[in-house]
Design an enzyme around this catalytic site. Structure first.
Site, short mmCIF file in Angstrom:
data_model
loop_
_atom_site.label_atom_id
_atom_site.label_comp_id
_atom_site.label_asym_id
_atom_site.label_seq_id
_atom_site.Cartn_x
_atom_site.Cartn_y
_atom_site.Cartn_z
N GLU A 98 -18.09 -33.46 42.69
CA GLU A 98 -17.36 -32.67 43.28
C GLU A 98 -18.23 -31.28 43.30
O GLU A 98 -18.89 -30.98 42.38
CB GLU A 98 -16.03 -32.37 42.73
CG GLU A 98 -14.87 -33.05 43.44
CD GLU A 98 -14.39 -32.20 44.69
OE1 GLU A 98 -15.43 -31.64 45.35
OE2 GLU A 98 -13.20 -32.74 44.91
N PHE A 151 -13.90 -16.38 45.57
CA PHE A 151 -14.28 -17.38 46.58
C PHE A 151 -15.85 -17.36 46.70
O PHE A 151 -16.28 -16.47 47.19
CB PHE A 151 -13.80 -17.28 47.97
CG PHE A 151 -13.83 -18.20 48.99
CD1 PHE A 151 -13.10 -19.23 48.69
CD2 PHE A 151 -14.84 -18.12 49.90
CE1 PHE A 151 -13.29 -20.36 49.56
CE2 PHE A 151 -14.89 -18.85 50.71
CZ PHE A 151 -14.26 -20.22 50.76
N ARG A 164 -23.38 -23.42 53.72
CA ARG A 164 -23.35 -24.65 52.75
C ARG A 164 -24.98 -25.02 52.21
O ARG A 164 -25.29 -25.24 51.30
CB ARG A 164 -22.98 -26.02 53.39
CG ARG A 164 -21.54 -26.01 53.59
CD ARG A 164 -21.41 -27.42 54.11
NE ARG A 164 -20.09 -27.63 54.77
CZ ARG A 164 -18.67 -27.54 53.99
NH1 ARG A 164 -18.85 -27.80 52.84
NH2 ARG A 164 -17.65 -27.72 54.90
P1 5GP Z 1 -8.62 -27.68 44.84
O1 5GP Z 1 -7.91 -29.01 45.32
O2 5GP Z 1 -9.24 -28.11 43.52
O3 5GP Z 1 -7.63 -26.31 44.86
O4 5GP Z 1 -9.75 -27.53 45.77
C1 5GP Z 1 -11.00 -28.11 45.78
C2 5GP Z 1 -11.60 -27.80 47.28
O5 5GP Z 1 -11.42 -26.45 47.69
C3 5GP Z 1 -13.09 -27.78 47.09
O6 5GP Z 1 -13.81 -29.19 47.04
C4 5GP Z 1 -13.56 -26.96 48.03
O7 5GP Z 1 -13.85 -27.68 49.32
C5 5GP Z 1 -12.63 -25.87 48.10
N1 5GP Z 1 -12.78 -24.68 47.33
C6 5GP Z 1 -12.08 -24.27 46.43
N2 5GP Z 1 -12.58 -22.98 45.80
C7 5GP Z 1 -13.56 -22.64 46.66
C8 5GP Z 1 -14.41 -21.47 46.72
O8 5GP Z 1 -14.41 -20.59 45.74
N3 5GP Z 1 -15.40 -21.54 47.76
C9 5GP Z 1 -15.44 -22.59 48.49
N4 5GP Z 1 -16.44 -22.37 49.59
N5 5GP Z 1 -14.43 -23.57 48.71
C10 5GP Z 1 -13.63 -23.86 47.57
#
Ligand code: 5GP
Length: 180
Positions: A98, A151, A164
């Protein structure tokens, strides 16, 4: 693109070194195993691509896509499989790869889903971990860096589909969000 970044948290050199360390650890841990890495599209691709070359073992990899946040910076909590694995993983030693674990909702769903296919073992490798935001109890076995609740973009992580391809991980300037 670099001018949109407020602060670089992890340089390309720091990322490269950490990936090598994780690759060496996996190489030690998976001797004589039937290793399959499952990369999560799209964010996990740079990490997967670097990690497989840092592992000195025979392995296979496959890709899965799950629904993401879209253009938002907060988790919707809903997870949907957009692309499933091509290969069977029953009886194999699987590592999910991940980009980042935030709330853990995505990974919680993925772990349940993949576990139901009866791999011999199942672990998680993530480049970044935001433990303060966790809604599900998940602890990755292989973790690049822990970060606070910011973020971030770069090294696979996007904002509205962009950034990306940055070779480092950084924080966007506020004005970029305000333009939306
Ligand atoms: P979760 O389900 O753990 O909340 O989120 C996982 C997904 O959220 C990651 O695979 C990613 O795509 C997105 N995400 C979470 N935090 C960030 C961040 O700080 N930056 C970005 N670009 N995506 C994030």
């Amino acid at each position: 693109m670099n001018q949109d970044i407020k602060e670089v948290l992890f340089s390309k050199e720091m990322i490269d070194q950490r990936v090598q360390e994780i690759g060496s650890k996996i190489t030690k841990d998976y001797q004589m195993k039937d290793l399959v890495l499952v990369g999560i599209l799209k964010g996990g691709v740079p990490f997967l691509a670097d990690l497989i070359r840092a592992i000195d073992l025979p392995l296979e990899y496959d890709l899965m896509a799950v629904s993401s946040y879209g253009a938002s910076t907060k988790s919707s909590g809903t997870v949907k499989i957009m692309k499933d694995l091509d290969m069977g993983i029953e009886g194999r030693d699987v590592i999910i790869v991940e980009d980042i674990i935030d709330t853990g909702l995505t990974l919680h769903y993925l772990l349940q889903n993949i576990r139901s296919r009866r791999p011999t073992s199942l672990k998680v490798a993530t480049m970044l971990d935001k433990p303060s935001q966790r809604k599900m109890q998940i602890q990755p076995e292989y973790n690049g860096f822990e970060i606070p609740d910011v973020f971030v973009v770069g090294y696979g992580l996007d904002y509205a589909g962009k950034y990306r391809n940055l070779p480092f991980i950084g924080i966007l300037k506020e004005e970029i969000y305000q333009k939306k």
